[in-house]
Design an enzyme around this catalytic site. Structure first.
Site, short mmCIF file in Angstrom:
data_model
loop_
_atom_site.label_atom_id
_atom_site.label_comp_id
_atom_site.label_asym_id
_atom_site.label_seq_id
_atom_site.Cartn_x
_atom_site.Cartn_y
_atom_site.Cartn_z
N ASP A 69 0.81 -1.22 0.00
CA ASP A 69 0.00 0.00 0.00
C ASP A 69 0.84 1.27 0.00
O ASP A 69 2.07 1.23 0.19
CB ASP A 69 -0.97 -0.01 1.20
CG ASP A 69 -0.31 -0.49 2.49
OD1 ASP A 69 0.93 -0.51 2.57
OD2 ASP A 69 -1.05 -0.86 3.42
N ASN A 138 -7.76 -2.79 14.37
CA ASN A 138 -9.13 -3.15 14.00
C ASN A 138 -9.17 -4.37 13.07
O ASN A 138 -10.20 -4.67 12.48
CB ASN A 138 -9.85 -1.96 13.34
CG ASN A 138 -9.16 -1.50 12.05
OD1 ASN A 138 -8.20 -2.12 11.60
ND2 ASN A 138 -9.65 -0.43 11.46
N HIS A 140 -7.37 -4.74 10.28
CA HIS A 140 -7.13 -4.51 8.85
C HIS A 140 -5.85 -5.20 8.38
O HIS A 140 -4.93 -5.44 9.17
CB HIS A 140 -7.14 -3.01 8.49
CG HIS A 140 -5.96 -2.22 8.97
ND1 HIS A 140 -6.10 -0.98 9.57
CD2 HIS A 140 -4.62 -2.44 8.92
CE1 HIS A 140 -4.90 -0.50 9.86
NE2 HIS A 140 -3.98 -1.37 9.49
N GLU A 145 -9.88 -1.88 5.37
CA GLU A 145 -10.53 -1.62 6.65
C GLU A 145 -11.74 -2.55 6.81
O GLU A 145 -12.20 -3.15 5.84
CB GLU A 145 -10.98 -0.16 6.70
CG GLU A 145 -9.84 0.86 6.54
CD GLU A 145 -8.93 0.97 7.75
OE1 GLU A 145 -9.01 0.10 8.67
OE2 GLU A 145 -8.13 1.91 7.79
#
Ligand code: F6R
Length: 253
Positions: A69, A138, A140, A145
């Site tokens: 990314d 979380n 990811h 996400e």
């Protein structure tokens, strides 16, 4: 559970175990395609790879890399861009030709075209042999996400507020953290031949407990790993601290 879990005492041991797997991969296949990640978790692994290259001469001359990314709007010269991170922490320390290292272009004028180009690029290099992954608090992976469909290819994402806050430590202030990123999608990640996910520290313990519970749901993007046939998770004691003792199965490396 199809995942192989390697338990490390701490960050240093996790980093060594991960580096050993990558070094073995490169020795077995000198022209391997490595999928790489950034973030705090990976720094120790990259230090180990650099030290091994220096001391033992493991060569990356034929290796190609693709990163997961990049922030939209940050170029290679920006100290917080992932291209900058990779050059600084890894590529400059190995003998890998820089033009064989790939990171999505966060400055592309047409971001959707950049996503399509990145997918084509991964195919053109023959697919990813080993993809390294961190995990967000979380759950990811990459910048996928919670809620991201498992069928997603490389795409542009709006970063979750929690992710921007977690990453604000690298920027001057929360306002300076980009709001968007380009990320390999979950489908892209799952196409890799082998996945290695690393987790260190107490702040990853909730996500790891949910991941190892085994429920597969887009609410926890990392749970897509249960759909892949060759996954190794290396986690340290703190990251596994919320997993009931009887479930902490440890396989030998
Ligand atoms: C980075 C990436 C992210 C990180 C994750 C954990 O390329 O894809 O998914 O792996 O946010 O970040 P750290 O390691 O900083 O806790």
């Amino acid at each position: 559970m199809a995942l192989k879990l390697l338990k490390a005492a701490d960050y240093a041991e996790m980093s060594r175990q991960a580096a050993d797997i990558i070094i073995k991969q490169v020795k077995e296949k000198p022209n391997a395609v490595l999928g790489l990640a950034t973030g705090s978790t990976m720094l120790g692994v990259y230090r180990e790879l650099a030290a091994d290259h220096r001391q033992h001469g493991t060569s990356y001359r034929l290796v190609r890399t693709v990163n997961l990314d990049e922030y939209v709007g940050l170029g290679p010269d920006h100290p917080n861009s992932y291209r900058h991170y990779m050059n600084e922490h890894l590529f400059s320390k190995l003998d890998i030709p820089l033009h064989e290292t790939h990171v999505p272009n966060g400055l592309a004028a047409d971001l959707d075209e950049e996503c399509r180009r990145y997918e084509r690029l991964i195919d053109e290099v023959g697919g990813i042999d080993l993809q390294l992954l961190g995990i967000g608090r979380n759950g990811h992976i990459g910048f996928n996400e919670p809620g991201t469909p498992f069928s997603s290819p490389t795409h542009v994402v709006e970063l979750a507020e929690s992710t921007r806050k977690a990453n604000a430590r690298f920027f001057g202030s929360l306002d300076d953290v980009p709001r968007r990123a380009i990320t390999m999608g979950i489908a892209t990640i799952l196409r890799s031949r082998r996945l290695v996910l690393l987790a260190s520290g107490r702040e990853k313990a909730e996500a790891m407990a949910r991941l190892l519970e085994g429920v597969v749901t887009p609410d926890l993007p990392a749970s897509a790993l249960h759909l892949h046939p060759d996954v190794t998770i290396i986690a340290d004691r703190e990251a596994l601290s919320l997993i009931p003792k009887e479930k902490r199965r440890v396989d030998a490396p």
